[in-house]
Scaffold this active site. Structure first.
Site, short mmCIF file in Angstrom:
data_model
loop_
_atom_site.label_atom_id
_atom_site.label_comp_id
_atom_site.label_asym_id
_atom_site.label_seq_id
_atom_site.Cartn_x
_atom_site.Cartn_y
_atom_site.Cartn_z
N ASP A 229 78.93 -26.60 40.36
CA ASP A 229 78.83 -27.95 40.51
C ASP A 229 80.10 -28.54 41.02
O ASP A 229 81.23 -27.80 41.21
CB ASP A 229 78.73 -28.72 39.24
CG ASP A 229 77.91 -30.15 39.44
OD1 ASP A 229 77.95 -30.61 40.34
OD2 ASP A 229 77.32 -30.64 38.37
C1 BGC Z 1 76.56 -33.53 40.11
C2 BGC Z 1 75.54 -32.56 41.05
C3 BGC Z 1 75.66 -32.96 42.33
C4 BGC Z 1 76.99 -32.76 43.02
C5 BGC Z 1 76.99 -33.06 44.68
C6 BGC Z 1 78.01 -33.48 40.85
O1 BGC Z 1 78.53 -34.49 40.47
O2 BGC Z 1 76.62 -33.10 38.97
O3 BGC Z 1 74.24 -32.72 40.36
O4 BGC Z 1 74.52 -32.03 43.03
O5 BGC Z 1 77.72 -33.68 42.37
O6 BGC Z 1 76.93 -34.55 44.64
#
Ligand code: BGC
Length: 814
Positions: A229
């Site tokens: 993530d």
């Molecule tokens: C989120 C993810 C997301 C990623 C990119 C993170 O903060 O938890 O679900 O895909 O950001 O935007």
């Protein structure tokens, strides 16, 4: 290895360079070897490709794309074909926008109704979430690109999401929190998995050999790519060892260098890196082929699909005196700010910039319903407004029926922070109460992405839950109100009467070091059912404009068959649910669990024979003694229900077991055996998890380190850190006070809960680890020493950057 020859041509540096992003959304390319860079984009219910400024909090706009209803909504359709269709359309748009990896679906369990991101997840039940998630993946990947199922795993709260340690017993982990992912991997065949931010029983998920290797790769046979993530990598080398191919976003090469050094120092073998490169190249080359095919998008058609998705997912919760559907010619007063400004999607990284946005006030035209006017009644973000309330009442008096559009605002349900309670804001309820006095024929239309308390329910005759209905939601809701569409959605989560009733009430959210999942397997209906706790609306509940009769159950060792008849006057769809309960009490279990479901269309008066087949999950449980899935030899109750609390048919089946020993000592786990597991003591929980509970509070005497959060500056030794903390808290308080709740939230989402290491991981190399060490030295009370280090590192960085820039170097040398 598939790409051995190509990998042999690469230098160590080139291989390592592929292990992290090139920038916020793309991967590194190596032109001399024909390796291009891939684009990863959110999200689960529409493409969020940011062409200009990038962020992961939904702050900057993205290229317009169809905004389908989010997962929490579509889950209520219980329709896997619909999920696959949405996935298909998402895939089409992703190809058209040249997106290689679509970051979704999110299939985490709804452990607690307050999790701020519940709107982005499907259900409290792993079987339903897994089946729906897999269907999206199949649809998306039918275009050759990759879905990316997230967030693996046990990421069930937003508070301190980047560092919280989730303490959960192995059986619950497997049965509740991993089963949906197992289905997504095995049946959806996802090519990419996103590791979650949090820790699991003491290790960051991205580094957990147990989770990432033993379970994901060895047991489930996953051979795709694991991406972190955003900013979620803790120890890059440990992540690589656990099989994490891609760290996102860029770290400006800093963590690639860590990999290189670990190989040079013999800490890891180069083959580990080679294997990760091999899998990443496979993803790259297969999606590249897909993106070469051109894809024309008919956005109007996609909008229609979004409308159908909403129509099948809307849940009719109450219909007293058959107030719905509204008869042709009925006059309605439309009240509520949510009518004018629909709440149609959540907030955070999944935010989509819609191509079209339907507005209810423009849609009444051919519906046969006569709209006599609109009044907002209340301010979404404000306090009680008597003037608006009175105007609403004046209008309401004139109409046959009041359509009251209510819900939760954008700042309440958002990524990065959890909700504070389950209430609908008071100023909306004030209006409802006032309307009730002047015209009790009220149909409420609810817009929110998760369960809310409904002490006001007696004030409405009709209740239509639109959840967050996507860009075509307004029209979809109207077709349900008018009867053009017969509602067929059923809740994919339970609605407790009050928040205090929820099984994790005493253990949510973890606020400091850890969060203990003391309720174990008893989440959602598994708890309410087993503990005989009354709920407002049970899991699987939803009304229709027709009625269905279930009859003639027949069970054999492979399946259950029954007849379903539409006994009402209109065509409709029914969601029949298969629940299985084990009659033996040797192992504690939920009274019954969902093990199958189907959605059937029936014309008025029509009867169909329905068969639901058992599968590998129907009778299994995870045995912590054998460390395997086992089947207990026992009688099982096989039930078919219209909801988890409305069982229509039951039979029993004797199933031969696998002969495994009983894993538990009943005397030590009496609360679990009683099913009333909302207040389990520490000792009993320790017995269940098999080890002593780690300290759950911060150690305030220790200096702050990489994994401590900015919020912990409140007790830092450095006065400047404490001051910065106070400023942050004041800014948050002040912004809320002046009604800027969304801006206030950004502080919480992007700063407050961020661990210090995130400062380095999320700034694309602007702050590197040595600079972070300097910052921590300041935080820990040595201001000048720390500042010196920061400045020294900054100078070093500028020098290196200049040396790398050939033009600057040439100027310097000339
Ligand atoms: C989120 C993810 C997301 C990623 C990119 C993170 O903060 O938890 O679900 O895909 O950001 O935007």
């Amino acid at each position: 290895m598939k790409y051995k020859d190509l990998i042999e041509k690469m230098t160590l540096e080139e291989k390592a360079s592929l292990m992290s992003g090139k920038d916020f959304w793309t991967t590194q390319n190596i032109d001399r070897l024909g390796i291009r860079s891939m684009f990863l984009a959110d999200g689960p219910h529409g493409i969020r490709k940011q062409a200009a400024a990038a962020d992961h909090l939904g702050l900057n706009a993205s290229i317009p794309a169809t905004c389908f209803p989010p997962a929490a909504t579509v889950a209520n359709s219980w329709n896997v074909e619909l999920g696959e269709t949405i996935g298909d359309y998402l895939g089409k748009e992703a190809v058209a926008q040249q997106v290689d990896v679509l970051l979704g679906p999110g299939i985490n369990m709804k452990r607690n109704p307050l999790c701020g991101r519940n709107f982005e997840y499907f259900s409290e039940d792993p079987y339903l979430a897994g089946k729906m998630g897999a269907s999206y993946i199949r649809g998306i990947q039918s275009h050759g690109i990759s879905a990316c199922v997230k967030h693996f795993a046990v990421n069930n709260q937003e508070e301190r999401r980047m560092s919280i340690d989730t303490i959960v017993d192995e059986r619950t982990l497997r049965e509740l929190y991993l089963t949906a992912f197992e289905i997504a991997v095995k049946e959806g065949k996802t090519k990419t998995v996103m590791s979650s931010y949090n820790q699991l029983n003491g290790s960051y998920t991205n580094e957990s050999i147990h989770l990432m290797k033993e379970i994901l790769r060895d047991e489930w046979g996953f051979d795709g790519v694991v991406v972190t993530d955003w900013g979620g990598s803790n120890d890059r080398v440990a992540g690589l060892l656990a099989g994490n191919e891609l760290e996102m976003p860029t770290t400006a090469g800093e963590t690639n260098e860590e990999i290189i050094q670990a190989i040079r120092n013999g800490i890891i073998k180069e083959e580990v890196l080679d294997e990760c490169v091999d899998r990443l190249l496979d993803l790259n080359f297969t999606t590249e082929a897909a993106l070469n095919k051109s894809q024309e998008i008919d956005f109007k058609k996609h909008h229609k699909v979004a409308q159908r998705a909403a129509e099948e997912s809307i849940v009719l919760l109450k219909n007293e005196g058959k107030i719905l559907p509204l008869q042709k010619g009925k006059t309605v007063a439309v009240i509520g700010d949510f009518a004018k400004e629909a709440r149609y999607q959540g907030a955070g990284s999944s935010i989509v910039n819609p191509t079209i946005l339907d507005n209810i006030l423009d849609c009444f035209g051919q519906s046969g319903i006569v709209n006599i006017g609109y009044e907002p009644g209340f301010e979404r973000y404000g306090k009680k407004n008597i003037k608006k309330l009175n105007k609403a009442c004046t209008l309401a008096k004139e109409a046959d029926v009041v359509l009251f559009y209510m819900g939760l605002d954008e700042a309440t349900e958002a990524e990065g922070l959890d909700r504070e309670d389950m209430e609908i804001p008071e100023n909306q309820i004030d209006v409802l109460n006032a309307l009730y006095k002047v015209n009790p024929n009220i149909v409420a239309i609810l817009s929110c992405g998760s369960a809310v308390e409904m002490p006001w329910i007696d004030k409405v005759k009709g209740l239509v839950h639109g959840y967050l209905a996507g860009q075509a939601g307004a029209r979809a809701i109207l077709s349900v109100l008018s009867g053009e569409v017969n509602p067929s959605g059923k809740l994919a989560e339970s609605y407790p009467i009050q928040y205090e009733d929820t099984p994790s009430y005493y253990h949510f959210p973890g606020k400091e070091v850890s969060i203990e999942y003391r309720e174990s397997i008893y989440i959602g209906y598994r708890y309410y059912d087993s503990a005989n706790k009354e709920v407002r609306f049970p899991f699987g509940y939803g009304l229709s404009y027709t009625t269905f009769k279930y009859s003639n159950i027949q069970v054999d060792k492979d399946s259950v068959t029954f007849e379903l008849r539409n006994t009402g006057g209109v065509a409709g769809m029914e969601i029949a649910q298969l629940y299985v309960g084990c009659k033996s009490e040797a192992i504690f279990r939920a009274k019954k669990e969902l093990k199958g479901f189907t959605k059937i269309f029936l014309n008025a008066g029509e009867t169909k024979k329905v068969t639901l087949y058992f599968d590998d999950k129907t009778f299994r449980y995870f045995n912590v003694k054998t460390n395997k899935w086992e089947v207990e030899e026992a009688e099982y109750e096989i039930s078919i229900g219209a909801s988890s609390a409305d069982i229509r048919l039951t039979d029993t089946l004797f199933v031969q077991g696998t002969g495994a020993p009983i894993p538990y000592d009943k005397d030590q786990l009496s609360t679990y055996y009683s099913g009333r597991a909302n207040q389990v003591g520490a000792k009993e929980f320790e017995h269940l998890i098999g080890y002593k509970l780690p300290v759950s509070k911060w150690d305030r005497s220790q200096p702050l380190g990489y994994n401590d959060t900015i919020a912990q500056c409140q007790y830092a030794k450095g006065g400047i850190a404490r001051f910065a903390y106070s400023v942050m808290i004041f800014a948050h308080w002040f912004l809320r006070k002046i009604g800027k709740r969304s801006t206030a939230n950004i502080i919480m989402m992007s700063v407050y809960h961020m661990p210090f290491r995130g400062v380095a991981r999320m700034t694309g190399g602007v702050v590197n680890m040595p600079m972070l060490d300097g910052i921590l030295t300041i935080v820990n009370g040595q201001f000048f020493k720390g500042l010196n280090q920061v400045l020294r590192e900054r100078r070093k960085m500028t020098r290196v950057a200049k040396e790398k820039n050939p033009l600057a170097k040439a100027i310097k040398e000339s």
